[in-house]
Design a protein around this motif. Structure first.
Motif, mmCIF file in Angstrom:
data_model
loop_
_atom_site.group_PDB
_atom_site.id
_atom_site.type_symbol
_atom_site.label_atom_id
_atom_site.label_comp_id
_atom_site.label_asym_id
_atom_site.label_seq_id
_atom_site.Cartn_x
_atom_site.Cartn_y
_atom_site.Cartn_z
ATOM 1 N N PHE A 48 -4.571 -6.974 -9.238
ATOM 2 C CA PHE A 48 -3.792 -8.131 -9.681
ATOM 3 C C PHE A 48 -2.292 -7.889 -9.603
ATOM 4 O O PHE A 48 -1.513 -8.828 -9.630
ATOM 5 N N ARG A 49 -1.857 -6.612 -9.543
ATOM 6 C CA ARG A 49 -0.437 -6.320 -9.440
ATOM 7 C C ARG A 49 0.119 -6.727 -8.083
ATOM 8 O O ARG A 49 1.295 -7.017 -7.949
ATOM 9 N N ILE A 50 -0.752 -6.721 -7.062
ATOM 10 C CA ILE A 50 -0.315 -7.032 -5.709
ATOM 11 C C ILE A 50 -0.381 -8.538 -5.454
ATOM 12 O O ILE A 50 0.391 -9.071 -4.671
ATOM 13 N N THR A 51 -1.293 -9.234 -6.136
ATOM 14 C CA THR A 51 -1.479 -10.667 -5.909
ATOM 15 C C THR A 51 -0.487 -11.496 -6.719
ATOM 16 O O THR A 51 0.235 -10.980 -7.560
ATOM 17 N N ASP A 52 -0.513 -12.791 -6.476
ATOM 18 C CA ASP A 52 0.289 -13.712 -7.283
ATOM 19 C C ASP A 52 -0.332 -13.808 -8.673
ATOM 20 O O ASP A 52 -1.533 -13.655 -8.844
ATOM 21 N N ASP A 53 0.496 -14.105 -9.672
ATOM 22 C CA ASP A 53 -0.008 -14.237 -11.038
ATOM 23 C C ASP A 53 -0.949 -15.423 -11.184
ATOM 24 O O ASP A 53 -1.883 -15.388 -11.969
ATOM 25 N N ASP A 54 -0.712 -16.478 -10.413
ATOM 26 C CA ASP A 54 -1.549 -17.676 -10.553
ATOM 27 C C ASP A 54 -2.968 -17.444 -10.034
ATOM 28 O O ASP A 54 -3.883 -18.156 -10.420
ATOM 29 N N LEU A 55 -3.160 -16.432 -9.178
ATOM 30 C CA LEU A 55 -4.513 -16.149 -8.683
ATOM 31 C C LEU A 55 -5.414 -15.671 -9.817
ATOM 32 O O LEU A 55 -6.555 -16.112 -9.934
ATOM 33 N N HIS A 88 -13.039 -14.387 -1.876
ATOM 34 C CA HIS A 88 -12.957 -15.665 -2.583
ATOM 35 C C HIS A 88 -11.817 -16.538 -2.047
ATOM 36 O O HIS A 88 -11.969 -17.743 -1.892
ATOM 37 N N THR A 89 -10.667 -15.906 -1.771
ATOM 38 C CA THR A 89 -9.506 -16.669 -1.304
ATOM 39 C C THR A 89 -9.496 -16.847 0.213
ATOM 40 O O THR A 89 -8.817 -17.730 0.719
ATOM 41 N N ASN A 90 -10.225 -15.983 0.926
ATOM 42 C CA ASN A 90 -10.237 -16.039 2.396
ATOM 43 C C ASN A 90 -8.825 -15.859 2.950
ATOM 44 O O ASN A 90 -8.440 -16.532 3.905
ATOM 45 N N ASP A 91 -8.050 -14.957 2.353
ATOM 46 C CA ASP A 91 -6.639 -14.791 2.678
ATOM 47 C C ASP A 91 -6.419 -13.483 3.446
ATOM 48 O O ASP A 91 -6.611 -12.395 2.902
ATOM 49 N N ALA A 92 -6.010 -13.595 4.711
ATOM 50 C CA ALA A 92 -5.775 -12.406 5.542
ATOM 51 C C ALA A 92 -4.534 -11.647 5.071
ATOM 52 O O ALA A 92 -4.488 -10.412 5.161
ATOM 53 N N GLU A 93 -3.533 -12.351 4.563
ATOM 54 C CA GLU A 93 -2.316 -11.689 4.087
ATOM 55 C C GLU A 93 -2.614 -10.813 2.873
ATOM 56 O O GLU A 93 -2.079 -9.716 2.744
ATOM 57 N N LEU A 94 -3.479 -11.310 1.975
ATOM 58 C CA LEU A 94 -3.871 -10.534 0.797
ATOM 59 C C LEU A 94 -4.619 -9.278 1.223
ATOM 60 O O LEU A 94 -4.369 -8.188 0.715
ATOM 61 N N ARG A 95 -5.496 -9.428 2.189
ATOM 62 C CA ARG A 95 -6.262 -8.290 2.711
ATOM 63 C C ARG A 95 -5.312 -7.238 3.296
ATOM 64 O O ARG A 95 -5.439 -6.040 3.022
ATOM 65 N N ASP A 96 -4.337 -7.682 4.088
ATOM 66 C CA ASP A 96 -3.374 -6.754 4.682
ATOM 67 C C ASP A 96 -2.519 -6.080 3.614
ATOM 68 O O ASP A 96 -2.204 -4.891 3.722
ATOM 69 N N ALA A 97 -2.156 -6.839 2.562
ATOM 70 C CA ALA A 97 -1.361 -6.260 1.478
ATOM 71 C C ALA A 97 -2.152 -5.174 0.749
ATOM 72 O O ALA A 97 -1.604 -4.121 0.416
ATOM 73 N N TYR A 98 -3.426 -5.424 0.513
ATOM 74 C CA TYR A 98 -4.277 -4.411 -0.124
ATOM 75 C C TYR A 98 -4.404 -3.173 0.754
ATOM 76 O O TYR A 98 -4.317 -2.049 0.274
ATOM 77 N N LEU A 106 -10.234 -1.740 -0.632
ATOM 78 C CA LEU A 106 -11.223 -2.534 0.110
ATOM 79 C C LEU A 106 -12.333 -1.699 0.725
ATOM 80 O O LEU A 106 -13.376 -2.230 1.079
ATOM 81 N N VAL A 107 -12.115 -0.389 0.877
ATOM 82 C CA VAL A 107 -13.110 0.472 1.529
ATOM 83 C C VAL A 107 -13.632 1.479 0.512
ATOM 84 O O VAL A 107 -12.851 2.135 -0.177
ATOM 85 N N ASN A 108 -14.964 1.591 0.411
ATOM 86 C CA ASN A 108 -15.561 2.544 -0.523
ATOM 87 C C ASN A 108 -15.156 3.967 -0.180
ATOM 88 O O ASN A 108 -15.006 4.318 0.986
#
Length: 132
Positions: A48-55, A88-98, A106-108
């Motif tokens: 949640f630190r990397i995402t927007d607060d509203d998410l 859930h969000t289907n967001d490629a930018e969020l995936r890249d940020a993670y 994202l990887v075990n």
């Protein structure tokens, strides 16, 4: 929309269910604020630190964790939550940020402790011997 994901670390397995809601995060049916020690709580909330607060305010997350120790469970829950948010969000930018922040979001982590063998107290250590 409901999203189910899982995460693993050592022998800990976490299963997360993410649905639209009001921002509740529960670990084994308890609010995440009650997780002890505090380091484990911070690790679980890292996505949640990397995402927007509203998410966080728009989703409810239920995580069930089994096996492993406290920090292994925290790592597994962290992976399950991050994967679930990306799905859930289907967001490629969020995936890249993670991925840029930490790949294990994202990887075990597939590392396991090595099995103990005969002739010693652990996996590699051997009993000492003395001749005199």
């Amino acid at each position: 929309m409901v999203t189910n994901t899982s995460g693993k670390k050592k022998t800990a397995i976490a299963r997360a269910t993410i649905r639209d809601g009001s921002g509740k995060v529960r670990i084994d049916s308890q609010p995440v604020e009650l997780v002890d020690p505090e380091m484990a709580q911070l690790k679980i909330l890292e996505p949640f630190r990397i995402t927007d607060d509203d998410l966080r305010e728009n989703v409810d997350i239920d995580v069930s964790v089994e096996g492993g120790g406290v920090m292994g469970q925290a790592d597994a829950a962290r992976t399950a939550i991050a994967r679930g948010l990306v799905q859930h969000t289907n967001d490629a930018e969020l995936r890249d940020a993670y991925m840029e922040f930490d790949r294990s979001l994202l990887v075990n982590d597939v590392r396991q402790s090595e099995a103990k063998k005969w002739g010693g107290p652990g996996a590699r250590a051997r009993y000492q011997k003395s001749y005199r």
